[in-house]
Design a protein around this motif. Structure first.
Motif, short mmCIF file in Angstrom:
data_model
loop_
_atom_site.label_atom_id
_atom_site.label_comp_id
_atom_site.label_asym_id
_atom_site.label_seq_id
_atom_site.Cartn_x
_atom_site.Cartn_y
_atom_site.Cartn_z
N TYR A 50 0.84 -1.18 0.00
CA TYR A 50 0.00 0.00 0.00
C TYR A 50 0.88 1.24 0.00
O TYR A 50 2.10 1.16 0.15
N GLU A 51 0.25 2.38 -0.14
CA GLU A 51 0.97 3.65 -0.15
C GLU A 51 0.56 4.49 1.05
O GLU A 51 -0.63 4.57 1.39
N CYS A 52 1.53 5.09 1.72
CA CYS A 52 1.26 5.95 2.87
C CYS A 52 0.78 7.32 2.40
O CYS A 52 1.25 7.84 1.39
N THR A 53 -0.15 7.89 3.15
CA THR A 53 -0.61 9.26 2.88
C THR A 53 -0.63 10.04 4.18
O THR A 53 -0.48 9.47 5.27
N SER A 54 -0.84 11.34 4.09
CA SER A 54 -0.98 12.19 5.28
C SER A 54 -2.43 12.59 5.48
O SER A 54 -2.73 13.46 6.30
N PHE A 55 -3.36 11.98 4.73
CA PHE A 55 -4.77 12.28 4.90
C PHE A 55 -5.26 11.80 6.26
O PHE A 55 -4.75 10.82 6.82
N THR A 56 -6.29 12.46 6.78
CA THR A 56 -6.85 12.12 8.08
C THR A 56 -8.33 11.78 7.95
O THR A 56 -8.92 11.90 6.87
N ARG A 57 -8.91 11.39 9.07
CA ARG A 57 -10.34 11.10 9.11
C ARG A 57 -11.16 12.30 8.65
O ARG A 57 -12.12 12.18 7.89
N LYS A 58 -10.79 13.47 9.13
CA LYS A 58 -11.54 14.68 8.76
C LYS A 58 -11.47 14.93 7.26
O LYS A 58 -12.46 15.35 6.64
N ASP A 59 -10.31 14.70 6.67
CA ASP A 59 -10.18 14.88 5.22
C ASP A 59 -11.16 13.99 4.48
O ASP A 59 -11.82 14.43 3.51
N LYS A 60 -11.28 12.74 4.90
CA LYS A 60 -12.17 11.80 4.22
C LYS A 60 -13.62 12.23 4.33
O LYS A 60 -14.33 12.32 3.31
N TYR A 61 -14.09 12.51 5.54
CA TYR A 61 -15.51 12.79 5.72
C TYR A 61 -15.90 14.17 5.19
O TYR A 61 -17.02 14.36 4.74
N ARG A 62 -14.99 15.12 5.23
CA ARG A 62 -15.30 16.42 4.64
C ARG A 62 -15.39 16.31 3.12
O ARG A 62 -16.19 17.01 2.50
N ALA A 63 -14.61 15.42 2.53
CA ALA A 63 -14.65 15.24 1.08
C ALA A 63 -15.90 14.48 0.65
O ALA A 63 -16.50 14.79 -0.39
N LEU A 64 -16.32 13.48 1.44
CA LEU A 64 -17.40 12.60 1.01
C LEU A 64 -18.75 12.93 1.62
O LEU A 64 -19.79 12.67 1.00
N ALA A 65 -18.76 13.47 2.84
CA ALA A 65 -20.03 13.67 3.52
C ALA A 65 -20.25 15.07 4.06
O ALA A 65 -21.34 15.38 4.57
N GLY A 66 -19.24 15.91 4.00
CA GLY A 66 -19.39 17.28 4.48
C GLY A 66 -19.48 17.39 5.98
O GLY A 66 -20.05 18.35 6.52
N ASN A 67 -18.92 16.41 6.71
CA ASN A 67 -18.90 16.47 8.17
C ASN A 67 -17.63 15.84 8.67
O ASN A 67 -16.75 15.47 7.89
N ASP A 68 -17.51 15.72 10.01
CA ASP A 68 -16.30 15.14 10.60
C ASP A 68 -16.40 13.65 10.84
O ASP A 68 -15.49 13.04 11.41
N GLY A 69 -17.53 13.04 10.47
CA GLY A 69 -17.65 11.59 10.55
C GLY A 69 -17.90 11.03 11.92
O GLY A 69 -17.66 9.86 12.16
N ILE A 70 -18.42 11.83 12.83
CA ILE A 70 -18.72 11.34 14.18
C ILE A 70 -20.08 10.73 14.20
O ILE A 70 -21.07 11.36 13.83
N VAL A 71 -20.19 9.47 14.63
CA VAL A 71 -21.47 8.78 14.71
C VAL A 71 -22.05 8.97 16.10
O VAL A 71 -21.38 8.70 17.09
N GLY A 72 -23.27 9.42 16.17
CA GLY A 72 -23.91 9.64 17.46
C GLY A 72 -24.21 8.32 18.16
O GLY A 72 -24.34 7.28 17.54
N VAL A 73 -24.32 8.38 19.48
CA VAL A 73 -24.58 7.18 20.26
C VAL A 73 -25.89 6.54 19.87
O VAL A 73 -26.08 5.34 19.89
N ALA A 74 -26.86 7.32 19.48
CA ALA A 74 -28.18 6.78 19.16
C ALA A 74 -28.27 6.23 17.74
O ALA A 74 -29.31 5.74 17.35
N SER A 75 -27.18 6.31 16.97
CA SER A 75 -27.23 5.88 15.58
C SER A 75 -27.43 4.38 15.45
O SER A 75 -26.95 3.64 16.26
#
Length: 283
Positions: free
Chosen positions: A258-283
């Motif tokens: 695989y290839e290493c990147t410097s991308f983070t969780r926030k980068d992924k969810y902001r690109a795909l979902a427009g949020n920080d990707g936090i799932v609520g407890v009630a989800s």
């Protein structure tokens, strides 16, 4: 509206100016008429089979889960030398993150349940999980205290990328884990799906395990790497947490090509979902 030019062909992945790291959607293959027909015909069989596979993983004793998965068409390959249970402080298994099932397949490979710390997970996933999952609060001091406490009780699994990545890339590893213990075993995870992706940035994440197990013959490969030498840990006094985390990222990436990147969780969810990707407890 201008009709598409019949002479225009889509650009192949090899010819893109930049590689695709993040993408969403449940279908692995392009939905051609034949693929769509086969998928629809498979659903009445695939969903009950997925429920059976989930039930086997959730209800059976962990030493039997590996064999149950094999009998139900889930291919599990274990490479390397899994370490035995530690008699003193727990071992921290540092895993690359492909789906939320990573710690479960790790436990199946070890033949014993290993608790996992998670950044966010749906309530349904917690209920059906055969292993203990502990949510991180994203408060550095509180999370460090929680991880130390869990390691004092035994082995622990963590995915320091903080989120999954479908493509052959590793996201940036958080350095927190490296500062808390020197008993570190890197674990490389690889999975294969032919029909449905077992991850999604949008939609109900509680369905992720079902989509993975709905594949006709899903596969997981768990590779245990050598325990991190003492001189490469923070305890040696010569390495920082970031240096240790980056080294483990490179070692795992080299193991699975695989290839290493410097991308983070926030980068992924902001690109795909427009949020920080936090799932609520009630989800």
């Amino acid at each position: 509206m201008v009709p598409p030019d019949p002479e225009v062909r889509p650009v192949s992945a090899d010819n893109l100016p930049r590689p695709v790291v993040f993408h969403d959607g449940r279908l692995v293959q392009k939905p051609t008429p034949l693929t769509a027909l086969l998928t629809l015909l498979w659903l009445p069989v695939g969903f009950p089979l997925a429920c059976l596979r989930v039930a086997a993983g959730s209800l059976l004793p962990m030493p039997l889960v590996y064999h149950a998965f094999t009998a139900l068409g889930v291919r599990v390959t274990v490479r390397g030398n899994p370490p035995p249970p530690s008699s003193s402080s727990g071992v921290l298994f540092v895993c690359s993150h492909r789906t939320l099932l990573d710690p479960i397949f790790l436990s199946a490979a070890l033949g014993r349940p290993v608790p996992a710390v998670v950044y966010s997970v749906s309530r349904l996933s917690e209920l059906i999980s055969p292993i203990r999952t502990v949510r991180l609060s994203r408060d550095r001091a509180a999370d460090a205290a929680m991880i130390r406490k869990l390691l004092a009780e035994g082995d622990l699994a963590i995915c320091p990328e903080g989120t999954t990545c479908r493509e052959p890339f590793l996201l940036r590893f958080s350095a927190l884990f490296a500062e808390l213990t020197d008993e570190i075993v890197p674990v490389a995870m690889v999975n294969r799906m032919g029909m449905f992706h077992g991850t999604a940035a949008r939609g109900w994440k509680g369905m992720d395990p079902f989509y993975f197990f709905m594949n006709p013959s899903p596969a997981y490969e768990v590779t245990f790497l050598s325990k991190l030498p003492a001189e490469l840990t923070c305890g040696s006094g010569r390495k920082s947490g970031h240096e240790v985390a980056n080294y483990i990222q490179r070692v795992i990436a080299a193991t699975v090509s695989y290839e290493c990147t410097s991308f983070t969780r926030k980068d992924k969810y902001r690109a795909l979902a427009g949020n920080d990707g936090i799932v609520g407890v009630a989800s």
